[in-house]
Design a protein around this motif. Structure first.
Motif, PDB file in Angstrom:
ATOM      1  N   LEU A 175      47.205  40.774  41.120  1.00  0.00           N
ATOM      2  CA  LEU A 175      45.668  40.773  41.334  1.00  0.00           C
ATOM      3  C   LEU A 175      45.509  41.976  42.347  1.00  0.00           C
ATOM      4  CD1 LEU A 175      45.442  37.083  42.285  1.00  0.00           C
ATOM      5  CD2 LEU A 175      44.215  38.403  40.332  1.00  0.00           C
ATOM      6  N   ILE A 176      44.076  42.323  42.230  1.00  0.00           N
ATOM      7  CA  ILE A 176      43.639  43.708  43.143  1.00  0.00           C
ATOM      8  C   ILE A 176      42.492  43.176  43.726  1.00  0.00           C
ATOM      9  CG2 ILE A 176      42.823  45.839  42.993  1.00  0.00           C
ATOM     10  CD1 ILE A 176      43.921  46.311  40.213  1.00  0.00           C
ATOM     11  N   THR A 236      47.819  45.036  44.605  1.00  0.00           N
ATOM     12  CA  THR A 236      47.151  46.496  45.178  1.00  0.00           C
ATOM     13  C   THR A 236      45.859  45.968  45.946  1.00  0.00           C
ATOM     14  OG1 THR A 236      47.803  47.664  42.986  1.00  0.00           O
ATOM     15  CG2 THR A 236      45.890  48.406  44.426  1.00  0.00           C
ATOM     16  N   VAL A 237      45.637  46.518  46.945  1.00  0.00           N
ATOM     17  CA  VAL A 237      44.367  46.285  47.796  1.00  0.00           C
ATOM     18  C   VAL A 237      43.787  47.518  48.161  1.00  0.00           C
ATOM     19  CG1 VAL A 237      45.291  44.269  48.665  1.00  0.00           C
ATOM     20  CG2 VAL A 237      45.517  46.311  50.154  1.00  0.00           C
ATOM     21  N   ALA A 277      38.044  40.878  36.230  1.00  0.00           N
ATOM     22  CA  ALA A 277      37.408  41.321  37.418  1.00  0.00           C
ATOM     23  C   ALA A 277      38.456  41.417  38.735  1.00  0.00           C
ATOM     24  CB  ALA A 277      36.425  40.282  37.982  1.00  0.00           C
ATOM     25  N   GLY A 278      39.747  40.663  38.643  1.00  0.00           N
ATOM     26  CA  GLY A 278      40.720  40.972  39.488  1.00  0.00           C
ATOM     27  C   GLY A 278      41.662  41.623  39.121  1.00  0.00           C
ATOM     28  N   ASP A 326      53.720  45.878  38.002  1.00  0.00           N
ATOM     29  CA  ASP A 326      52.945  45.017  39.010  1.00  0.00           C
ATOM     30  C   ASP A 326      52.412  43.838  38.104  1.00  0.00           C
ATOM     31  OD1 ASP A 326      53.748  47.012  40.782  1.00  0.00           O
ATOM     32  OD2 ASP A 326      51.674  47.408  41.009  1.00  0.00           O
ATOM     33  N   VAL A 327      53.380  42.637  38.005  1.00  0.00           N
ATOM     34  CA  VAL A 327      53.018  41.722  37.388  1.00  0.00           C
ATOM     35  C   VAL A 327      53.314  40.452  38.256  1.00  0.00           C
ATOM     36  CG1 VAL A 327      53.707  40.277  35.155  1.00  0.00           C
ATOM     37  CG2 VAL A 327      54.011  42.895  35.374  1.00  0.00           C
ATOM     38  N   ILE A 328      52.606  39.124  38.025  1.00  0.00           N
ATOM     39  CA  ILE A 328      52.709  38.071  38.653  1.00  0.00           C
ATOM     40  C   ILE A 328      53.136  36.750  37.530  1.00  0.00           C
ATOM     41  CG2 ILE A 328      51.686  38.558  40.742  1.00  0.00           C
ATOM     42  CD1 ILE A 328      49.226  36.940  39.932  1.00  0.00           C
TER      43      ILE A 328
END
Length: 395
Positions: free
Chosen positions: A51-52, A95-96, A333-334, A357-359
């Motif tokens: 998520l971002i 990522t933020v 969106a995320g 980058d995976v969840i």
């Protein structure tokens, strides 16, 4: 090498059952079915890009108010924000984007070096604001306020250009501007930068290859931001059909930060009805217009790391967005839309060659958006490194 097997959302579409193979820090295979079981094998109910959150602040505060944001001890900020970095990562955020704080540039550097655990941090360094604006604590003498602030105060196009260069000198990779004030001092919304000032900021930022994020409350601030050529509208309270049409035409991203308006905020009693009406409209007309006009909407919370707006609960923005959008669009969106809005080309999707980058979740958010909450995050793969999410972290 890691193989992730389960239902996959790749940032755009659903693969009912597939395998994601990670080698080093990259995704090397994305296939349907279980044809490949290379290295460590992890089964999950739902696999998706990390998520971002496109709008956070690492303020590291206990109390959530303007004076605390400015006066908090910087050692406290550093310690609390390092803790918040890990909370964000284990909650599924890889990522933020920090849009104004005293520590984010250093957090970004230490995360890149592997010295702290956390998401990639895209940062503005200090934000840009006018002297005497809503983020200028006017109870303090001006020299002290500027010295303690997380913003560069600048007035006139010339000072604004210099402030952009000062932010770049700090290490900024995005520029944050206040096209308007907000309610941060408890009073009415004050004006922000003029159109000429905004144009100077955008020109200087774009000349240096940086995007511009504009904090905008009200039609005037939104319109000035559009005319100046900013890349993202932050908050965007007071959106109307004309401004939405222009936002759509120019490909500007709209980041409504709904989650921050769930939180009670202390304002003058004479101002409270005005704030409540503006927020109510944001949750109704603003979002109705944004969705119907097909704006690029990205997930952003405006969480700051306080008790009221804690990092780690950032999934709340997805829950609120799901009131207006299909859940699949909320997931975009995320992830993919958020990466596009930030100008990132190697995250936000599960594709061969992209960063790993995976969840991995233990429940399907397409069935219930609350399944994005930290308690359902089993594993977070950040640039190929595996971390336990909060579903497993306390086991």
């Amino acid at each position: 090498m890691i193989s992730l097997i389960g239902k996959i959302f790749d940032g755009e579409k659903i693969i009912q059952k597939g395998t994601v193979v990670i080698d080093g820090d990259k995704i090397v295979k994305v296939i349907e079915g279980e044809e490949s079981k290379e290295g460590e094998v992890i089964y999950g109910n739902f696999i998706m890009p990390g998520l971002i959150d496109t709008h956070v602040h690492f303020f590291g505060v206990d109390e959530d108010n303007l004076l605390s944001w400015n006066l908090v001890n910087e050692i406290d900020v550093a310690i609390r924000s390092t803790r918040d970095m890990e909370r964000l990562l284990r909650s599924g955020f890889t990522t933020v984007r920090d849009l104004g704080s005293k520590v984010a540039v250093n957090l970004a550097r230490l995360q890149r070096k592997g010295e702290i655990i956390g998401p990639t941090v895209i940062t503005s360094g200090y934000s840009l604001a006018i002297t005497g604006g809503n983020d200028d604590p006017k109870s303090l003498p001006i020299d002290i306020a500027q010295r303690l602030s997380y913003s560069f105060y600048c007035d006139s196009p010339y000072e604004c250009r210099k402030a952009v260069r000062m932010a770049i000198r700090q290490g900024a990779n995005v520029i944050k501007v206040y096209a308007s004030g907000a309610f941060s001092q408890g009073g009415k919304i004050m004006p922000g930068f003029s159109l000429d000032e905004l144009k100077a900021i955008v020109e200087e930022a774009h000349r240096n290859g940086l995007k511009v994020a504009s904090h905008a409350y009200g039609r005037e601030a939104i319109m000035n931001s559009i005319l100046a050529g900013v890349d993202t509208i932050e908050h965007g309270l007071g959106l109307d059909n004309e401004t939405a049409t222009l936002i759509k035409e120019k490909g500007i991203c709209y980041i409504p930060t709904l989650a921050t308006y769930e939180i009670p905020f202390e304002v003058d009693p004479t101002v409270r009805p005005f704030r409540e009406e503006l927020v109510k409209r944001h949750f109704t007309e603003d979002m109705k217009i944004a969705v119907s006009q097909g704006l690029k909407i990205a997930l952003g919370t405006d969480y700051v790391g306080s008790r009221q707006r804690p990092h780690g609960k950032n999934y709340r923005e997805a829950v609120l967005l799901s009131r207006y959008m299909p859940i699949l669009e909320v997931l975009k969106a995320g992830t993919s839309i958020a990466s596009e809005c930030l100008g990132l080309h190697n995250v936000g999707r599960i594709r061969e060659g992209y960063n790993a980058d995976v969840i991995v979740l233990n429940a399907d958010p397409l069935n219930d958006i609350e399944n994005l909450s930290p308690q359902h995050i089993m594993y977070v793969i950040k640039e190929g490194q595996k971390y336990k999410g909060y579903a497993l972290f306390n086991d």
